[in-house]
Design a protein around this motif. Sequence first.
Motif, PDB file in Angstrom:
ATOM      1  N   GLY A  56     100.464  48.488  63.135  1.00 10.05           N
ATOM      2  CA  GLY A  56      99.887  49.660  63.831  1.00 10.05           C
ATOM      3  C   GLY A  56      98.642  50.084  63.116  1.00 10.05           C
ATOM      4  O   GLY A  56      97.664  50.410  64.054  1.00 10.05           O
ATOM      5  N   GLN A  57      98.224  49.483  61.973  1.00 16.30           N
ATOM      6  CA  GLN A  57      97.053  50.059  61.444  1.00 16.30           C
ATOM      7  C   GLN A  57      95.787  49.113  62.055  1.00 16.30           C
ATOM      8  O   GLN A  57      94.887  49.542  62.533  1.00 16.30           O
ATOM      9  CB  GLN A  57      96.856  49.592  59.878  1.00 16.30           C
ATOM     10  CG  GLN A  57      97.720  50.464  58.992  1.00 16.30           C
ATOM     11  CD  GLN A  57      96.890  51.847  58.618  1.00 16.30           C
ATOM     12  OE1 GLN A  57      95.956  52.029  59.041  1.00 16.30           O
ATOM     13  NE2 GLN A  57      97.517  52.763  57.781  1.00 16.30           N
ATOM     14  N   LYS A  58      96.174  47.756  62.287  1.00 11.60           N
ATOM     15  CA  LYS A  58      95.473  47.088  62.897  1.00 11.60           C
ATOM     16  C   LYS A  58      95.118  47.388  64.423  1.00 11.60           C
ATOM     17  O   LYS A  58      93.752  47.273  65.024  1.00 11.60           O
ATOM     18  CB  LYS A  58      95.803  45.465  62.907  1.00 11.60           C
ATOM     19  CG  LYS A  58      95.903  44.824  61.728  1.00 11.60           C
ATOM     20  CD  LYS A  58      96.358  43.511  61.750  1.00 11.60           C
ATOM     21  CE  LYS A  58      96.636  42.832  60.197  1.00 11.60           C
ATOM     22  NZ  LYS A  58      97.232  41.510  60.247  1.00 11.60           N
ATOM     23  N   LYS A  59      96.048  47.699  65.142  1.00 13.78           N
ATOM     24  CA  LYS A  59      96.098  48.195  66.473  1.00 13.78           C
ATOM     25  C   LYS A  59      95.057  49.476  66.605  1.00 13.78           C
ATOM     26  O   LYS A  59      94.297  49.470  67.547  1.00 13.78           O
ATOM     27  CB  LYS A  59      97.270  48.477  67.077  1.00 13.78           C
ATOM     28  CG  LYS A  59      97.276  48.729  68.679  1.00 13.78           C
ATOM     29  CD  LYS A  59      96.879  47.644  69.403  1.00 13.78           C
ATOM     30  CE  LYS A  59      97.260  48.026  71.047  1.00 13.78           C
ATOM     31  NZ  LYS A  59      96.514  48.855  71.635  1.00 13.78           N
ATOM     32  N   LEU A  60      95.213  50.417  65.545  1.00  8.96           N
ATOM     33  CA  LEU A  60      94.668  51.628  65.642  1.00  8.96           C
ATOM     34  C   LEU A  60      93.122  51.504  65.541  1.00  8.96           C
ATOM     35  O   LEU A  60      92.165  51.874  66.166  1.00  8.96           O
ATOM     36  CB  LEU A  60      94.956  52.351  64.516  1.00  8.96           C
ATOM     37  CG  LEU A  60      94.070  53.779  64.232  1.00  8.96           C
ATOM     38  CD1 LEU A  60      94.125  54.539  65.570  1.00  8.96           C
ATOM     39  CD2 LEU A  60      94.669  54.496  63.100  1.00  8.96           C
ATOM     40  N   PHE A  61      92.744  50.243  64.471  1.00 10.60           N
ATOM     41  CA  PHE A  61      91.293  49.963  64.151  1.00 10.60           C
ATOM     42  C   PHE A  61      90.767  49.425  65.414  1.00 10.60           C
ATOM     43  O   PHE A  61      89.621  49.567  65.907  1.00 10.60           O
ATOM     44  CB  PHE A  61      91.268  49.000  62.867  1.00 10.60           C
ATOM     45  CG  PHE A  61      89.989  48.570  62.619  1.00 10.60           C
ATOM     46  CD1 PHE A  61      88.957  49.300  61.980  1.00 10.60           C
ATOM     47  CD2 PHE A  61      89.574  47.189  62.987  1.00 10.60           C
ATOM     48  CE1 PHE A  61      87.748  48.742  61.835  1.00 10.60           C
ATOM     49  CE2 PHE A  61      88.088  46.612  62.838  1.00 10.60           C
ATOM     50  CZ  PHE A  61      87.276  47.620  62.111  1.00 10.60           C
ATOM     51  N   GLN A  62      91.361  48.501  66.345  1.00 16.76           N
ATOM     52  CA  GLN A  62      90.879  47.520  67.260  1.00 16.76           C
ATOM     53  C   GLN A  62      90.614  48.941  68.392  1.00 16.76           C
ATOM     54  O   GLN A  62      89.687  48.733  69.021  1.00 16.76           O
ATOM     55  CB  GLN A  62      91.932  46.823  67.789  1.00 16.76           C
ATOM     56  CG  GLN A  62      92.339  45.509  66.810  1.00 16.76           C
ATOM     57  CD  GLN A  62      93.494  44.627  67.194  1.00 16.76           C
ATOM     58  OE1 GLN A  62      93.828  44.990  68.161  1.00 16.76           O
ATOM     59  NE2 GLN A  62      93.587  43.421  66.414  1.00 16.76           N
ATOM     60  N   ASP A  63      91.520  49.688  68.669  1.00 11.07           N
ATOM     61  CA  ASP A  63      91.753  50.762  69.726  1.00 11.07           C
ATOM     62  C   ASP A  63      90.182  51.656  69.497  1.00 11.07           C
ATOM     63  O   ASP A  63      89.339  51.890  70.524  1.00 11.07           O
ATOM     64  CB  ASP A  63      92.788  51.452  69.940  1.00 11.07           C
ATOM     65  CG  ASP A  63      93.672  50.656  70.574  1.00 11.07           C
ATOM     66  OD1 ASP A  63      93.513  49.583  71.120  1.00 11.07           O
ATOM     67  OD2 ASP A  63      94.985  51.115  70.588  1.00 11.07           O
ATOM     68  N   PHE A  64      90.199  52.167  68.141  1.00  4.62           N
ATOM     69  CA  PHE A  64      89.068  52.808  67.771  1.00  4.62           C
ATOM     70  C   PHE A  64      87.824  52.109  67.856  1.00  4.62           C
ATOM     71  O   PHE A  64      86.758  53.115  68.451  1.00  4.62           O
ATOM     72  CB  PHE A  64      89.077  53.320  66.244  1.00  4.62           C
ATOM     73  CG  PHE A  64      88.061  54.201  65.754  1.00  4.62           C
ATOM     74  CD1 PHE A  64      88.192  55.507  66.092  1.00  4.62           C
ATOM     75  CD2 PHE A  64      87.083  53.583  65.032  1.00  4.62           C
ATOM     76  CE1 PHE A  64      87.139  56.497  65.373  1.00  4.62           C
ATOM     77  CE2 PHE A  64      86.045  54.687  64.710  1.00  4.62           C
ATOM     78  CZ  PHE A  64      86.196  55.888  64.976  1.00  4.62           C
ATOM     79  N   ILE A  65      87.664  50.970  67.574  1.00  6.95           N
ATOM     80  CA  ILE A  65      86.308  50.273  67.795  1.00  6.95           C
ATOM     81  C   ILE A  65      86.129  50.189  69.310  1.00  6.95           C
ATOM     82  O   ILE A  65      84.876  50.531  69.832  1.00  6.95           O
ATOM     83  CB  ILE A  65      86.088  48.756  67.273  1.00  6.95           C
ATOM     84  CG1 ILE A  65      86.543  48.914  65.717  1.00  6.95           C
ATOM     85  CG2 ILE A  65      84.900  48.064  67.787  1.00  6.95           C
ATOM     86  CD1 ILE A  65      85.249  49.678  65.135  1.00  6.95           C
TER      87      ILE A  65
END
Length: 217
Positions: A56-65
């Motif tokens: 979830g942390q990785k997905k959040l970072f990708q979506d935020f970028i």
Amino acid sequence: MLIKEMPHSSQHLLAAKSHLSSSMVNIYIKELSQAGLITVSGKTNRTTEYHLTEKGQKKLFQDFISFSSEAVQIYASVKREIIRLLKRYETSGIRTVVLYGASDTAEVVMSAIPHTRLVVIGIVDGDPAKQGRLFNGTLIQTPETISQIDPDAVLITSFARQDEIYNNIETIMGDNIKVLTLTALQQLQQPPLPELSRKANKNPTAPPTIQKAMIKP
């Protein structure tokens, strides 16, 4: 982002913060959990916690970028169009303007102004909570001060409240000030610059553009 920052939040609070219904948040929580993006712990509403997994942390970072990149592109596009509009107002002889509405839209306009020969000499807002505060280094004043500031024109920096603001300016100033709006963005491909009086506009669906008035030399 809310789950990351507020793991103790109830679904009701998450719904309020994200402007969604509680039922939709409940559906999203289940989907995020099933996808392995969050974990849910606790047996009651008071003890329930939501935590991002590593995935979830990785997905959040990708979506935020991704979201940030799109937002920057949209901002740049809006700014370019506003610059084009302001330059058209500039060619009509306008130099000094007062912005009506200390909003996010006004911030975009302020960033576009340096690319033109226009000068913002005042910012006004009808919201008492904003009056007396600084907006990009300029003091927010009451609409009644427009006559004292004495600009060539007032630019309404709001899309949602244009008619309300226009009527307020008309009440305060009558026909003695030129009023500009951002709705003319849709007319950029249709020269010449619209100079229609709002009262004379017979098309009820057409947005107001500029109120006829005297322009100082």
